[in-house]
Design a protein around this motif. Structure first.
Motif, short mmCIF file in Angstrom:
data_model
loop_
_atom_site.label_atom_id
_atom_site.label_comp_id
_atom_site.label_asym_id
_atom_site.label_seq_id
_atom_site.Cartn_x
_atom_site.Cartn_y
_atom_site.Cartn_z
N ARG A 117 0.82 -1.21 0.00
CA ARG A 117 0.00 0.00 0.00
C ARG A 117 0.86 1.26 0.00
NH1 ARG A 117 -2.78 -3.63 -0.64
NH2 ARG A 117 -2.44 -2.81 -2.73
N THR A 118 2.05 1.19 0.58
CA THR A 118 2.92 2.37 0.67
C THR A 118 3.69 2.60 -0.63
OG1 THR A 118 3.17 1.95 3.04
CG2 THR A 118 4.75 3.46 2.04
N PHE A 119 4.11 1.52 -1.28
CA PHE A 119 4.95 1.63 -2.48
C PHE A 119 4.38 0.81 -3.65
CE2 PHE A 119 7.99 1.95 1.16
CZ PHE A 119 8.34 3.27 0.98
N PRO A 120 3.13 1.07 -4.05
CA PRO A 120 2.53 0.25 -5.12
C PRO A 120 3.24 0.40 -6.46
CG PRO A 120 1.12 2.13 -4.61
CD PRO A 120 2.18 2.08 -3.54
N LEU A 121 3.67 1.61 -6.80
CA LEU A 121 4.33 1.81 -8.10
C LEU A 121 5.71 1.16 -8.12
CD1 LEU A 121 3.34 5.48 -8.96
CD2 LEU A 121 2.53 3.39 -10.06
N LEU A 122 6.46 1.28 -7.03
CA LEU A 122 7.77 0.63 -6.97
C LEU A 122 7.62 -0.88 -7.02
CD1 LEU A 122 9.71 2.76 -4.32
CD2 LEU A 122 9.63 3.02 -6.81
N PHE A 123 6.58 -1.40 -6.38
CA PHE A 123 6.33 -2.84 -6.44
C PHE A 123 6.00 -3.27 -7.87
CE2 PHE A 123 3.60 -6.60 -6.07
CZ PHE A 123 4.45 -7.43 -5.35
N GLY A 124 5.19 -2.48 -8.57
CA GLY A 124 4.89 -2.79 -9.96
C GLY A 124 6.10 -2.66 -10.85
N LEU A 125 6.96 -1.70 -10.55
CA LEU A 125 8.20 -1.52 -11.31
C LEU A 125 9.10 -2.74 -11.16
CD1 LEU A 125 9.91 0.37 -13.07
CD2 LEU A 125 10.75 1.43 -10.96
N ASP A 126 9.04 -3.37 -10.01
CA ASP A 126 9.84 -4.58 -9.78
C ASP A 126 9.51 -5.66 -10.80
OD1 ASP A 126 11.71 -6.08 -7.98
OD2 ASP A 126 9.94 -7.32 -7.66
N ALA A 127 8.22 -5.85 -11.08
CA ALA A 127 7.82 -6.86 -12.06
C ALA A 127 8.31 -6.49 -13.47
CB ALA A 127 6.30 -7.02 -12.06
N ILE A 128 8.25 -5.20 -13.81
CA ILE A 128 8.71 -4.76 -15.12
C ILE A 128 10.22 -4.99 -15.25
CG2 ILE A 128 9.00 -2.74 -16.62
CD1 ILE A 128 6.41 -1.62 -15.33
N LEU A 129 10.96 -4.66 -14.21
CA LEU A 129 12.41 -4.82 -14.25
C LEU A 129 12.80 -6.30 -14.34
CD1 LEU A 129 13.44 -2.14 -11.62
CD2 LEU A 129 13.90 -2.08 -14.08
N MET A 130 12.02 -7.17 -13.71
CA MET A 130 12.31 -8.60 -13.81
C MET A 130 12.09 -9.10 -15.23
SD MET A 130 11.12 -10.54 -10.33
CE MET A 130 9.43 -9.99 -10.37
N ASP A 131 11.07 -8.56 -15.91
CA ASP A 131 10.80 -8.98 -17.29
C ASP A 131 11.81 -8.41 -18.28
OD1 ASP A 131 8.64 -10.47 -16.53
OD2 ASP A 131 7.15 -8.93 -17.01
#
Length: 202
Positions: A117-131
């Motif tokens: 809830r605090t870092f939703p965009l950074l968490f989503g960025l994590d998935a993009i960076l993994m791909d």
């Protein structure tokens, strides 16, 4: 009240505690809830923990009129306790946690749902960076360029979360314990990339 908002969120936390087989503590999760809401101006303005406690009391009074899904969730959270008594006890516990003040991260680490809830965009960025396995600044630059000229909300979100992470977790490791790439330098690269985009394109 029965389908969205603070009462449902708090019941979800209570269910997760009940189903954790002792791994989670309700007081601890309520402490995280208080910290999340008190740390966000819009959330605090819209529904303070104390107002959420009042909504729990109202839900207890109106439980007979609640949809079946809400009554089922309340029963799951309550276990062997009467559901109305449980909602009132949950309200009482939330008020106590709110009066106790906001817990420091050193005494109550940020975990799981609070982090998301605090870092939703950074968490989503994590998935993009993994791909894509590219550098964080280039990835953020591409994301902003793809949204331009309607990128201001996304840009503000990335910059805000990255800067907040650098303030809350100022060591060189930054958020690396939760996101493998999110060191202090990588978080700074996000804010710098946003600044560059805003200067160049706006």
């Amino acid at each position: 009240m029965f389908s969205d908002g603070p009462v449902v969120r708090l019941l979800d936390l209570a269910v997760s505690v009940r189903e954790s087989a002792g791994r989670l503590s309700l007081d601890t999760e309520l402490g995280r809830y208080v910290r999340l809401v008190r740390g966000e101006a819009v959330a605090r303005w819209n529904c303070s923990p104390y107002a959420a406690a009042g909504a729990l009391d109202l839900a207890a009074d109106a439980l007979d009129d609640a949809p079946p899904a809400f009554r089922e969730k309340t029963a799951r959270a309550a276990g062997d306790t009467d559901p109305r008594q449980f909602l009132r006890a949950l309200a009482h516990s939330l008020r106590e946690q709110d009066r106790a003040g906001v817990a420091e991260f050193s005494e109550l680490p940020m975990e799981g749902w609070e982090f998301l809830r605090t870092f939703p965009l950074l968490f989503g960025l994590d998935a993009i960076l993994m791909d894509e396995a590219g550098p964080v600044d280039a990835t953020v630059r591409t994301l902003l360029d793809n949204e331009h000229p309607f990128c201001t909300e996304l840009a503000a979100g990335y910059a805000g979360e990255a800067q907040r992470a650098r303030v809350l977790f100022p060591g060189p490791e930054g958020l690396r314990a939760r996101l493998s790439w999110a060191t202090r330098d990588a978080l700074l690269a996000i804010t710098t990339t946003v600044d560059d985009h805003m200067q160049r394109e706006h």
